[in-house]
Scaffold this active site. Structure first.
Site: not given
Ligand code: XLS
Ligand code: NI
Ligand code: NI
Length: 437
Positions: A104, A101, A309, A268, A271
């Site tokens: 970051d 990002h 994560d 992801e 998610h």
């Molecule tokens: C957050 C997201 C984020 C995206 C990038 O849950 O996974 O990390 O991958 O903004």
């Molecule tokens: Ni992500």
């Molecule tokens: Ni995430």
């Protein structure tokens, strides 16, 4: 190269019997699987946010991470010091790509102009480090969720000024991603959602999000950025209802606003899990729409309902993911980005290595398992057989949209009863899958 990890040498493939914890047991970059090297199949990326900025803080506890190169200040010096450390890690791990990002890599300034300037300075260092190492950007993105100005959303904010600020930030993030040769660009709508409809005009917010994405597409064309845009679905956290809840919801948004040709999905695992899906469900949903772009490779915890994560160490998940990836013919611009963080208790610098090694070895095994399942062919044959009645003349006619209810009624009247139904054999197939693990 920096020397932030003096005790760790280049991590190499040594095979499953090695007792060296800093070696790959399964990831052998040049080994061929289905005619391509593992490196080409897996396209691993490390993410700047968790790897370089994660500090192990949570609401009950202070940061735990020990990072000797980082004074944890928001200074430019500190930001610049992180760059060679990150590239040392990428090089020692043989990871070819990274994701970031804007915020970051460089600190937010007092104004948008100052933020742009900070970003440009760090991007210069990133470009140099890329040139020296051959590392590449898998995708870039803009952080539109941390700053208080985005508390009500960015592209879906009720406040036009916040929307415009977000546009300015994405414009710049696109420019630097392009400058760094990024292969794609991600939109994760961290604050694009709501907590209560009592204060929210949902239709208007979605229209604004659509307009925002169209402007992003226009700008991408203007600067000649060829990589795809990805949207990354997530159902909740931070907001209660996120507009990009899961693959199907996001595809619906893209279709409704005429954006299908310009976007793919970055899915992801964690998610998908908090959306109540398996990762393979969301992958198949995207593949069916020809819209699977890239993967944020991590995993959640089935007993915890949030985005933990974690580094992916579950062989079933990685095997299913790789089955889907092989089925679609492999990644093109996408890859496997470890959007994953070491546990708060794994606080030492070495843990960054051990975690990536774990994720890479688990994916390498997933790739080989998936290839073996495909080579064996029994599961695919079973599925093919299960639909074989559709290979008849009538089946083909229906699939082409050439039949009608009257024809089917006449056919059914002659059947008497449906006597062709076969067993789904779920237990058999699950056990067969186990044989390959
Ligand atoms: C957050 C997201 C984020 C995206 C990038 O849950 O996974 O990390 O991958 O903004
Ligand atoms: Ni992500
Ligand atoms: Ni995430």
């Amino acid at each position: 190269m920096a020397d932030a990890f003096p005790k760790i040498k280049q991590v190499k493939f040594e095979g499953p019997d090695t007792r060296n914890d800093y070696a790959y047991k399964h990831y052998n970059p040049d080994e061929l699987v289905e005619g391509k090297t593992m490196r080409e199949h897996l396209r691993f990326a490390s993410c700047y946010w968790h790897t370089m900025r994660g500090r192990g803080a949570e609401i009950f506890g202070m940061p735990t991470a020990v990072r000797p190169w980082d004074d944890f200040s928001e200074s430019m010096e500190n930001a610049l010091r992180r760059v060679p450390v990150f590239f040392e890690l990428l090089e020692k791990l043989q990871i070819d790509y990274y994701c970031f990002h804007d915020r970051d890599v460089a600190p937010e300034g007092k104004t948008l102009k100052e933020s742009h300037k900070n970003l440009d300075r760090v991007v210069k260092e990133l470009a140099k480090a890329q040139k020296n190492s051959g590392k590449k950007v898998l995708w870039g993105t803009a952080c539109l969720f941390q700053h208080p100005r985005f508390m009500h959303g960015a592209a879906t904010s009720p406040d036009l000024n916040a929307f415009a600020y977000a546009a300015g930030q994405v414009k710049k993030a696109l420019e630097v991603t392009h400058e760094l040769g990024g292969e794609g660009y991600v939109f994760w709508g961290g604050r694009e959602g709501y907590f209560t409809l009592l204060n929210t005009d949902m239709k208007r917010e979605l229209d604004h999000l659509g307009a925002f994405m169209h402007m992003a597409v226009d700008y991408k064309k203007e600067i000649g950025f060829k990589g795809p845009f990805y949207i990354e679905p997530k159902p909740k956290e931070p907001t209660k209802h996120q507009y990009d809840t899961d693959a199907a919801t996001t595809l619906n948004f893209l279709r409704q606003y005429g954006l299908m040709k310009d976007f793919k999905l970055n899915l992801e695992t964690n998610h998908a899990q908090i959306a109540g899906h398996t990762m393979q469900h969301d992958l198949e949903t995207a593949i069916a729409a020809n819209a699977l772009g890239s993967v944020d490779a991590n995993m959640g915890d089935w007993q915890l309902g949030w985005d933990t994560d974690q580094f992916p160490t579950d062989l079933y998940i990685t095997s299913h993911v790789m089955l889907c990836v092989l089925k679609m013919g492999g990644f093109t611009t996408g890859g496997l980005n470890f959007d994953a963080k070491v546990r708060r208790e794994s606080f030492e610098p070495e843990d960054l290595f051990l975690a990536h090694i774990a994720g890479m070895d688990t994916f390498a095994r997933g790739l080989k398992i998936a290839a073996r399942i495909r080579h064996d062919g029994r599961i695919a044959d079973f599925v093919k057989q299960r639909y074989s009645s559709w290979d008849s003349e009538l089946g083909k006619k229906i699939e082409k949209g050439k039949s009608n209810f009257a024809e089917l009624e006449a056919y059914a009247l002659k059947l008497g009863e449906v006597k062709t139904i076969r067993s789904g054999r779920q237990e058999y197939l699950e056990s067969l899958f186990n044989d390959f693990i």
